[in-house]
Motif scaffolding. Structure first.
Motif, PDB file in Angstrom:
ATOM      1  N   TRP A 172       1.600  -2.083   9.050  1.00  0.00           N
ATOM      2  CA  TRP A 172       2.091  -0.690   9.052  1.00  0.00           C
ATOM      3  C   TRP A 172       2.634  -0.339  10.433  1.00  0.00           C
ATOM      4  O   TRP A 172       3.754   0.147  10.584  1.00  0.00           O
ATOM      5  CB  TRP A 172       0.918   0.216   8.685  1.00  0.00           C
ATOM      6  N   CYS A 206       0.842  -1.201   0.000  1.00  0.00           N
ATOM      7  CA  CYS A 206       0.000   0.000   0.000  1.00  0.00           C
ATOM      8  C   CYS A 206       0.882   1.259   0.000  1.00  0.00           C
ATOM      9  O   CYS A 206       1.782   1.394   0.838  1.00  0.00           O
ATOM     10  CB  CYS A 206      -0.891  -0.020   1.245  1.00  0.00           C
ATOM     11  N   LEU A 230      -3.463   5.621  -5.069  1.00  0.00           N
ATOM     12  CA  LEU A 230      -3.644   6.666  -4.066  1.00  0.00           C
ATOM     13  C   LEU A 230      -2.584   7.757  -4.220  1.00  0.00           C
ATOM     14  O   LEU A 230      -2.894   8.891  -4.590  1.00  0.00           O
ATOM     15  CB  LEU A 230      -3.534   6.052  -2.664  1.00  0.00           C
ATOM     16  N   TYR A 283       0.290   4.280   0.814  1.00  0.00           N
ATOM     17  CA  TYR A 283       0.224   5.114   2.016  1.00  0.00           C
ATOM     18  C   TYR A 283       1.345   4.712   2.982  1.00  0.00           C
ATOM     19  O   TYR A 283       1.987   5.560   3.598  1.00  0.00           O
ATOM     20  CB  TYR A 283      -1.119   4.930   2.735  1.00  0.00           C
ATOM     21  N   THR A 334      -3.463  -4.388   6.442  1.00  0.00           N
ATOM     22  CA  THR A 334      -2.285  -3.521   6.287  1.00  0.00           C
ATOM     23  C   THR A 334      -2.046  -2.676   7.535  1.00  0.00           C
ATOM     24  O   THR A 334      -0.900  -2.342   7.867  1.00  0.00           O
ATOM     25  CB  THR A 334      -2.469  -2.610   5.051  1.00  0.00           C
ATOM     26  N   PHE A 335      -3.118  -2.307   8.238  1.00  0.00           N
ATOM     27  CA  PHE A 335      -2.946  -1.521   9.469  1.00  0.00           C
ATOM     28  C   PHE A 335      -1.986  -2.223  10.437  1.00  0.00           C
ATOM     29  O   PHE A 335      -1.138  -1.590  11.065  1.00  0.00           O
ATOM     30  CB  PHE A 335      -4.289  -1.336  10.193  1.00  0.00           C
ATOM     31  N   SER A 378      -3.244   0.252  -4.729  1.00  0.00           N
ATOM     32  CA  SER A 378      -2.702   0.061  -3.387  1.00  0.00           C
ATOM     33  C   SER A 378      -3.623  -0.681  -2.441  1.00  0.00           C
ATOM     34  O   SER A 378      -3.163  -1.388  -1.555  1.00  0.00           O
ATOM     35  CB  SER A 378      -2.451   1.418  -2.739  1.00  0.00           C
ATOM     36  N   CYS A 379      -4.925  -0.443  -2.557  1.00  0.00           N
ATOM     37  CA  CYS A 379      -5.799  -0.726  -1.426  1.00  0.00           C
ATOM     38  C   CYS A 379      -6.665  -1.963  -1.637  1.00  0.00           C
ATOM     39  O   CYS A 379      -7.728  -1.891  -2.256  1.00  0.00           O
ATOM     40  CB  CYS A 379      -6.682   0.488  -1.156  1.00  0.00           C
ATOM     41  N   CYS A 384      -8.732  -3.735   7.818  1.00  0.00           N
ATOM     42  CA  CYS A 384      -7.629  -3.721   6.854  1.00  0.00           C
ATOM     43  C   CYS A 384      -6.379  -4.303   7.510  1.00  0.00           C
ATOM     44  O   CYS A 384      -5.824  -3.719   8.449  1.00  0.00           O
ATOM     45  CB  CYS A 384      -7.343  -2.304   6.367  1.00  0.00           C
ATOM     46  N   SER A 420      -8.312  -3.400   0.611  1.00  0.00           N
ATOM     47  CA  SER A 420      -9.511  -3.262   1.418  1.00  0.00           C
ATOM     48  C   SER A 420     -10.652  -2.673   0.586  1.00  0.00           C
ATOM     49  O   SER A 420     -11.809  -3.037   0.753  1.00  0.00           O
ATOM     50  CB  SER A 420      -9.191  -2.351   2.606  1.00  0.00           C
TER      51      SER A 420
HETATM   52  S1  SF4 Z   1      -7.409   0.666   3.907  1.00  0.00           S
HETATM   53 FE1  SF4 Z   1      -6.310   0.625   1.949  1.00  0.00          FE
HETATM   54  S2  SF4 Z   1      -5.217   2.570   1.888  1.00  0.00           S
HETATM   55 FE2  SF4 Z   1      -5.796   2.206   4.037  1.00  0.00          FE
HETATM   56  S3  SF4 Z   1      -4.021   1.128   4.892  1.00  0.00           S
HETATM   57 FE3  SF4 Z   1      -5.477  -0.424   4.212  1.00  0.00          FE
HETATM   58  S4  SF4 Z   1      -4.688  -0.954   2.148  1.00  0.00           S
HETATM   59 FE4  SF4 Z   1      -3.776   1.036   2.689  1.00  0.00          FE
END
Ligand code: SF4
Length: 440
Positions: free
Chosen positions: A144, A103, A409, A105, A140-141, A379-380, A138, A382
């Protein structure tokens, strides 16, 4: 040898377009954000503590009641995208080994950190004293904040929010989140703040949130008028700025939304459309619903592809990512922790595909849209997973045509302007021929 040939002078470059004057609410928001970043910069010397957290599932009232300062890395990333800084930050993160598929971000945030952690207003953002990981759908949170924990060596407190797999919230789900707030999150925040949570102060902030949310919903619903006085996607991302970031539950946010709503009501009274990057909107020709986040690196170019053709976005899912207030949810000072739990559970990223489709269908019908467009961002996951299925299902259920475009994004490598413009124009031409067919 002299020549008698006369050379025409090269044409003088066209002057850059003069941006239209900003509304009072926009200027207010700008001041609020600048002040917040100045406060953040001073935080270490003033001994104030900083908590990084995410937009969906944020607990801003709780942080504010304990005088903790929030930082929202997603907002910093999108601001970097709008300021043409994200490409360099992403390259920095990829050099450090982060894959092209991650992602953007995340990579933008990591690149910004490696480049000195200077925020969107040019002030330094202090490192986190705590990472508050509200996990709302998500994955990815998680990754991250694992990366940030390694970089900053600071503690993480996690709020695990159960996914709305069946499209509804059960009492057990609410209880599970409240238990974590009581047992893990609030004690961790109290330790950081060095004081006990003042429940009256929390209730005061939740009451401000509730009133603010009423005003925001009135702004969204104004798009049911013809012409719509707002753009619920391109304009909408500005409208959610305060409530999705550091200001929910504050007097500043309350004043912002009061002012915004009165500007919208004035436009309705004058029969005007929204303001755009080129000034007032012209004739409203197409009413659209949009699914998916916008592209930030070419945001105004993207917006103009619609506004110059008379296409207004009357409703969007992205502007609900930090709270679906137009489905009736409000923060409730009488049920502080329960309503914070419900807020986290209702976030768009925490919703299953069928309930996302239901929401889009409702928007298409209630806002009298001519069609819908999906911006699938690379990227996303979610957002993007299942979007082709959404497209087919919505077309079948409503008979309205859907369009599909792809971008990203904050990675400028994935915004193909000519290609996207072609697709948008073909889609709008198709809407035009349908209208002509209908009214011939
Ligand atoms: S919701 Fe989408 S943009 Fe936000 S962190 Fe998750 S993958 Fe990345």
């Amino acid at each position: 040898m002299r020549t008698t040939e006369t050379r025409s002078r090269p044409a003088a470059p066209a002057p850059p377009p003069v941006p239209p004057p900003k509304d009072a609410s926009q200027l207010r928001q700008k001041r609020m954000i600048a002040e917040h970043f100045r406060t953040l910069e001073r935080a270490p010397e003033e001994g104030r503590k900083v908590v990084y957290t995410f937009v969906p599932g944020n607990l801003t009232e709780l942080l504010g009641a304990l005088d903790l300062l929030p930082v929202l890395p997603e907002i910093n990333a999108l601001q970097s995208g709008m300021r043409n800084l994200s490409g360099g930050y992403i390259a920095e993160a990829e050099k450090a080994g982060h894959s092209e598929d991650v992602c953007t971000y995340v990579k933008c945030d990591l690149g910004m950190m490696k480049s000195g952690n200077v925020g969107p207003t040019g002030t330094k953002i202090p490192p986190p004293d705590l990472l508050l990981l509200s996990y709302t759908g998500c994955f990815t949170f998680l990754k991250w904040f694992e990366l940030l924990r390694e970089e900053y060596g600071c503690p993480v407190v996690m709020l695990h929010v159960p996914y709305q797999a069946d499209g509804r919230i059960t009492p057990e789900m609410r209880r599970y989140v409240v238990d974590q707030l009581e047992r893990d999150v609030i004690p961790a925040l109290e330790r950081l703040a060095g004081r006990k949570l003042d429940l009256d102060e929390l209730a005061r902030r939740l009451e401000l949130s509730r009133r603010t949310e009423d005003d925001l919903v009135a702004v969204w619903e104004s798009a049911k008028h013809r012409p719509s006085p707002i753009d619920g996607y391109f304009g909408g991302v500005y409208y959610v700025g305060p409530i999705f970031s550091a200001f929910r539950g504050t007097e500043d946010a309350r004043a912002y939304y009061r002012e915004l709503l009165s500007e919208v009501e004035e436009r309705i009274a004058r029969g005007e459309g929204p303001t755009t990057p080129d000034g007032p909107f012209g004739e409203e020709r197409y009413r659209l619903v949009v699914e998916g986040p916008p592209n930030w690196t070419s945001f105004n170019d993207f917006w103009r592809m619609f506004s110059r053709e008379g296409a207004v976005v009357v409703a969007a899912t992205y502007t609900k990512v930090g709270g679906l207030y137009d489905e009736g949810f409000r923060h409730d000072p009488a049920r502080p922790l329960e309503s914070l739990a419900e807020y986290c559970l209702t976030c768009y990223t925490n919703r299953c595909l069928p309930s996302r489709v239901d929401l889009l269908e409702r928007y298409l019908r209630e806002y009298s849209a001519d069609g819908f467009l999906i911006n699938s961002v690379k990227s996303c996951n979610s957002f993007s997973v299942g979007q082709l299925l959404m497209l087919r299902t919505l077309e079948e259920r409503t008979g309205l045509p859907g369009g599909f475009i792809e971008s990203d994004l904050v990675d400028p490598r994935y915004f193909g302007k000519a290609n996207i413009e072609n697709r948008v124009q073909s889609y709008l031409q198709m809407l035009e021929s349908r209208k002509r067919g209908r009214y011939a």
